[in-house]
Design an enzyme around this catalytic site. Structure first.
Site, short mmCIF file in Angstrom:
data_model
loop_
_atom_site.label_atom_id
_atom_site.label_comp_id
_atom_site.label_asym_id
_atom_site.label_seq_id
_atom_site.Cartn_x
_atom_site.Cartn_y
_atom_site.Cartn_z
N GLY A 531 0.64 -1.20 0.09
CA GLY A 531 -0.04 -0.02 -0.03
C GLY A 531 0.76 1.11 0.05
O GLY A 531 2.07 1.32 -0.06
N GLY A 532 0.34 2.46 0.07
CA GLY A 532 1.06 3.53 0.14
C GLY A 532 1.68 3.48 1.51
O GLY A 532 1.27 3.08 2.47
N PRO A 535 4.19 -2.12 3.25
CA PRO A 535 3.59 -3.55 2.99
C PRO A 535 2.38 -3.72 3.74
O PRO A 535 2.13 -3.43 5.05
CB PRO A 535 4.68 -4.37 3.39
CG PRO A 535 5.52 -3.96 4.32
CD PRO A 535 5.40 -2.32 4.10
N LYS A 550 -1.34 -3.10 7.63
CA LYS A 550 -0.37 -2.08 7.31
C LYS A 550 0.48 -1.54 7.94
O LYS A 550 0.26 -1.09 9.03
CB LYS A 550 -1.33 -1.22 6.50
CG LYS A 550 -0.59 -0.18 5.60
CD LYS A 550 -1.06 0.93 4.81
CE LYS A 550 -1.42 2.15 5.57
NZ LYS A 550 -1.67 3.30 4.85
N ASP A 647 -5.58 9.43 -3.26
CA ASP A 647 -4.97 8.42 -3.93
C ASP A 647 -6.06 7.53 -4.14
O ASP A 647 -5.99 6.03 -4.05
CB ASP A 647 -3.92 7.55 -2.90
CG ASP A 647 -2.94 6.88 -3.80
OD1 ASP A 647 -2.94 7.02 -5.07
OD2 ASP A 647 -2.42 6.02 -3.32
#
Ligand SMILES: *[C@@H]1O[C@H](CO)[C@@H](O)[C@H](O)[C@H]1NC(C)=O
Ligand SMILES: *[C@@H]1O[C@H](CO)[C@@H](O)[C@H](O)[C@H]1NC(C)=O
Ligand SMILES: *[C@@H]1O[C@H](CO)[C@@H](O)[C@H](O)[C@H]1NC(C)=O
Ligand SMILES: *[C@@H]1O[C@H](CO)[C@@H](O)[C@H](O)[C@H]1NC(C)=O
Ligand SMILES: *[C@@H]1O[C@H](CO)[C@@H](O)[C@H](O)[C@H]1NC(C)=O
Ligand SMILES: *[C@@H]1O[C@H](CO)[C@@H](O)[C@H](O)[C@H]1NC(C)=O
Ligand SMILES: *[C@@H]1O[C@H](CO)[C@@H](O)[C@H](O)[C@H]1NC(C)=O
Ligand SMILES: *[C@@H]1O[C@H](CO)[C@@H](O)[C@H](O)[C@H]1NC(C)=O
Ligand SMILES: *[C@@H]1O[C@H](CO)[C@@H](O)[C@H](O)[C@H]1NC(C)=O
Length: 840
Positions: A531-532, A535, A550, A647
């Site tokens: 992800g932004g 991981p 996350k 995003d």
């Protein structure tokens, strides 16, 4: 000549003799002063002003009160709303009787007068207070003879009461203006109805339009957004003298007002000095289900219903007009299923959770009964249809019982009360089997036994954990037991941050060891993707709950402050189209966010996959489009915060078991102050291909940059192609440019995903393409807002023609980022750093 004529003559004379010096600001007038057109009274702390004004394009003159400090004249109260003055000859005076009157050209017959009944003529003073209230005092005694707050127009100010004086039956309520140009009494009103269990109603003419509902302890039953807070101090009174509501404000530097406008919408807004604008804080009605009786009697309106039709019948009822019902017209409502008797025949109640309880105008209230007695009370009378608590507290007290049809029930996701609906024995058994709602005796016994067992289990585990801790061993995972969680928190080694007090999130706190165990020590096999900022891992807690974790990179750009913001922010977000965050963990350098695990992964794994594409037929895709749009709309305006996601892309839309879309990854989201329209950043983060031109080039972002991304996403869903993909037929263009070219030539249908087969109505798909093109227009102002998008997706209204989109050309030297790093890989576009995150 009677005395009033005499006094009028005297007044008329005075008018020509005395004038208020117009540039001196005073806050009151007495019997020998007048306010003529052009004079202004200003309250002592200069918050409000009173004088003559003309609304909108009207040439008529009215006496009104407005905010003295707000540059755009905002009228909050109007005296002679139905009797304007022609021309500027009007005057406001205290007449010989001591009452307030407004005269036009004709100085003998008042156009308007304040109704003051005085036994004998008295000297009086009229004063504009700092609350905006215009008050007539009797000289000397400070006795209030008359006050403007008793005759509200369309605005409810702080400390203004609306409601009923039970002794005099005098009712204060808001009424809309006739139009922007005419403050005359319009046909919408917002008033408290004292019948049954008293309710606040918004009426259009005489018909209920929206029901704020009954007062259930700290809020109206139909206003779940209303939570006790430190800015508003609400007092509701219901006793033998009075039934009223007043919204106080603790910080009087805040200008807050509630306006009922001509279209029948109440809106609370606050003045923001920085942007010189009134910003909406809350408004109602907003949803279909807010419309009074949308689904007719004995039904429930559920805007979150998985199936699109929002109406369902209450337990034991069936649609009255089946044909209309299936054509999605619920207004006929529901009737008792045929041949069913709910009188003295083994009937009981089925619980319907999280609802706005039905219209209680004919309900009965007994605040001294508990829920159990309430059930008995209702069972005793065959015409009792339902019951519920009178207060919004779990296991709270008070008893409301309904007789006759149940009108205007609706569901909320995260608020609302339990309503117990009377059903016959067969229906009761059916619901008991589903183990929901009112239970049979056997069921209750089973539950009781289970809860005793669980109770002992909890005690045992708690005991065991303490024992283990004494031995200095790792604690077992206890997070799922609410009761023990706080103990757990206090001892948590995660609380390393000394000023952690700032992180008072409602979210549960997870221990690093728990997360580590759940994800097999962050093993590669558990890694779901990137992800932004870090991981994402799949994990299973010892309770069996599946989670997605996350793990933010230690050196990620997301600083402590931002992480905290995100945790606090997401805790407040609740929407069926947003991924739910279950908790978080901060320990040493580690920062982690724990989300619900969604088995179907992300949207891109479907729409860009040649075989999985076929699972998504047009109806399914349309549902997904709707869901995403609603999720973004919630972020932009319906949540208590204004959030720009920044995003949005196919890989950030996850799909649950039923393929409902949920927007994920708020790592880059920004909270906007309610006053903020646009912001600038020198660190552009986002994903190439989804970024709007103004954001990518100038770092300017706003809700409209999310709209752009949504447009791109929409095109991807319709075409099954990536925006950054390669088109043999149009090699220099990206998807947006390619669709634009086809659209201009009337060939847009050629780009529709072939795997959709023939399953779609072509006009519907083309309409979606048009909406997408409207979203990706180059100029920010041309793009619609999300609320517009949601509404045009849902109806057939004519759409404007899209103009040229932004970013038609493909970036020739585009290189994709390395998926293993997060913010590290930067591609430069015009000196702007750009994080490219590969699709998961
Ligand atoms: C104001 O003018 C309108 C017509 O322009 C007239 O009907 C009305 O009676 C006038 N009102 C007063 C108070 O003179
Ligand atoms: C004063 O009372 C009269 C008659 O009761 C009513 O018509 C009028 O609207 C009242 N005026 C105001 C300003 O309330
Ligand atoms: C009002 O006040 C004036 C001056 O104080 C006084 O002369 C007059 O008698 C008063 N009128 C009444 C009705 O009290
Ligand atoms: C009424 O009281 C105000 C002050 O409260 C005073 O300024 C005014 O002169 C008084 N008016 C009369 C007519 O007595
Ligand atoms: C309210 O007033 C407007 C304009 O006067 C009218 O068009 C509308 O039909 C009215 N609505 C009701 C419910 O009376
Ligand atoms: C809130 O309202 C109550 C009752 O009106 C009042 O007693 C209390 O002082 C108010 N609190 C604040 C902070 O204004
Ligand atoms: C009433 O308020 C709503 C919500 O702010 C707005 O959409 C609508 O245009 C307003 N109606 C009028 C007539 O101003
Ligand atoms: C049942 O309730 C209805 C409606 O309130 C009332 O008219 C009736 O008298 C009640 N019947 C009994 C037996 O209490
Ligand atoms: C039963 O209740 C659970 C939660 O208590 C809910 O998730 C489920 O949808 C309900 N089932 C039915 C059939 O109402």
């Amino acid at each position: 000549m009677n005395s009033s004529q005499y006094w009028s003559k005297i007044t008329a004379l005075l008018i020509f003799l005395l004038h208020l010096p117009s540039c001196i600001s005073i806050d009151s007038i007495t019997s020998n002063q007048i306010i003529k057109d052009g004079d202004v009274l200003v309250s002592s702390r200069k918050r409000f002003a009173l004088g003559f004004f003309s609304p909108g394009n009207s040439g008529k003159r009215y006496v009104g009160v407005w905010y003295n400090k707000v540059p755009e004249q905002t009228i909050v109260w109007v005296a002679n709303r139905d009797n304007p003055v022609n021309g500027t000859s009007g005057v406001l005076v205290i007449d010989g009787d001591g009452g307030l009157v407004i005269y036009g050209k004709d100085r003998t017959i008042p156009l308007w007068s304040a109704n003051v009944t005085l036994s004998s003529p008295k000297n009086s003073t009229a004063k504009l207070l700092d609350t905006g209230n215009f008050v007539l005092f009797q000289n000397g005694s400070q006795r209030v003879l008359w006050e403007g707050f008793d005759y509200p127009s369309n605005t409810m100010l702080p400390f203004m009461k609306i409601g009923l004086n039970r002794r005099s039956r005098f009712n204060r309520f808001l009424t809309s203006w006739k139009s922007q140009d005419d403050p005359g009494t319009g046909n919408c009103s917002y008033r408290i109805d004292p019948n049954g269990f008293p309710q606040l109603f918004l009426y259009k003419g005489r018909a209920p339009w929206w029901r704020a509902g009954s007062w259930i302890g700290h809020r109206w039953s139909g206003v779940p957004e209303m939570t006790p807070n430190f800015i508003f101090n609400v007092s509701f009174l219901n006793n033998q003298d009075e039934l009223s509501i007043m919204y106080g404000i603790t910080d009087d530097s805040i200008f807050s007002r509630m306006v009922l406008n001509e279209s029948g919408i109440v809106e609370r807004s606050t003045w923001h000095d920085q942007v010189h604008q009134w910003i909406k804080f809350w408004s109602a009605p907003v949803e279909l289900c807010d419309n009074y009786g949308k689904c007719g009697p004995n039904s429930n309106c559920d805007p979150y219903h998985a199936d699109k039709f929002e109406c369902t019948c209450l337990p034991g009822f069936e649609p009255k007009l089946l044909r209309e019902w299936y054509l999605r017209d619920g207004s006929g409502g529901c009737v008792r299923k045929k041949g069913v008797s709910v009188c003295q025949n083994g009937e009981g109640f089925v619980k319907v959770s999280l609802v706005k309880a039905p219209d209680s105008s004919t309900a009965r209230v007994n605040l001294n009964l508990g829920l159990k007695e309430c059930e008995e009370e209702c069972l005793r009378n065959c015409s009792c249809m339902a019951y519920s608590n009178a207060y919004d507290l779990q296991g709270g007290n008070g008893c409301v019982t309904w007789y006759g049809d149940l009108m205007d029930t609706r569901t909320y996701t995260n608020a609302g009360q339990d309503l117990y609906v009377r059903v016959d024995s067969i229906e009761l058994a059916k619901y008991a089997k589903k183990s929901n709602g009112s239970l049979s005796k056997k069921g209750k016994l089973a539950i009781a036994i289970t809860s005793i067992l669980v109770f002992f289990l909890v005690i045992f585990i708690a005991y065991w954990s303490v024992k283990m801790k004494r031995k200095g061993k790792e604690r077992p995972n206890l997070f799922s037991f609410g009761a023990t969680r706080s103990i757990y928190l206090e001892n948590s080694p995660c609380r390393t941050d000394p000023d952690d007090s700032g992180l008072k999130s409602d979210l549960p706190f997870f221990d690093l060891s728990t997360i580590s165990a759940a994800t097999k020590n962050f093993s590669n096999s558990n890694r779901l993707g990137e992800g932004g900022f870090g991981p994402v891992y799949r994990g299973v807690l010892s309770t069996g709950t599946e989670i997605a974790v996350k793990r933010l990179c230690k050196n990620s750009g997301q600083g402590n402050e931002e992480f905290k913001n995100e945790v606090l922010l997401i805790a407040k977000l609740q929407h069926r189209n947003l991924v739910r965050m279950l908790g978080y963990c901060v320990q040493d350098e580690e920062k982690m966010l724990i989300y619900e695990y969604l088995p179907n992964k992300s949207l891109d794994s479907f729409i860009f996959n040649e075989t999985k594409k076929a699972f998504l037929d047009w109806a399914r895709r349309l549902e997904i489009i709707f869901g995403i749009a609603r999720g973004i709309l919630y972020l932009h305006q319906d949540s208590r915060l204004r959030i720009i996601h920044r995003d949005l892309k196919a890989s950030n839309v996850l799909l649950d078991y039923d393929m409902n879309p949920k927007i994920a990854d708020f790592g880059m989201a920004r909270i906007f102050g309610a006053n903020q329209i646009e912001a600038n950043t020198n660190r552009v983060v986002g994903t190439y291909g989804y970024m709007s031109p103004e954001y990518a080039m100038e770092g300017l972002f706003s809700v409209k940059s999310d709209v752009y991304s949504f447009g791109v996403l929409l095109l991807e869903i319709i075409t099954g192609r990536k925006n950054t993909g390669y088109y043999y037929d149009n090699p220099d263009s990206n998807l947006v440019g390619h669709v634009w070219d086809l659209w201009k030539e009337g060939r847009a249908s050629e780009i529709i995903d072939t795997s959709l087969g023939e399953s779609y109505p072509i006009s519907e798909v083309l309409r979606c393409i048009q909406i997408a093109l409207l979203c990706v227009q180059e100029y920010v102002d041309d793009r619609p807002t999300m609320s517009k998008v949601v509404s045009v997706l849902g109806n057939d209204a004519a759409l404007p023609s899209p103009r040229k989109p932004g970013f038609l050309l493909k970036r020739s030297n585009y290189t994709s980022g390395d998926p293993s790093t997060s913010t590290g890989d930067a591609n430069s576009i015009n000196y702007v750093t750009c994080t490219i995150v590969e699709a998961r």
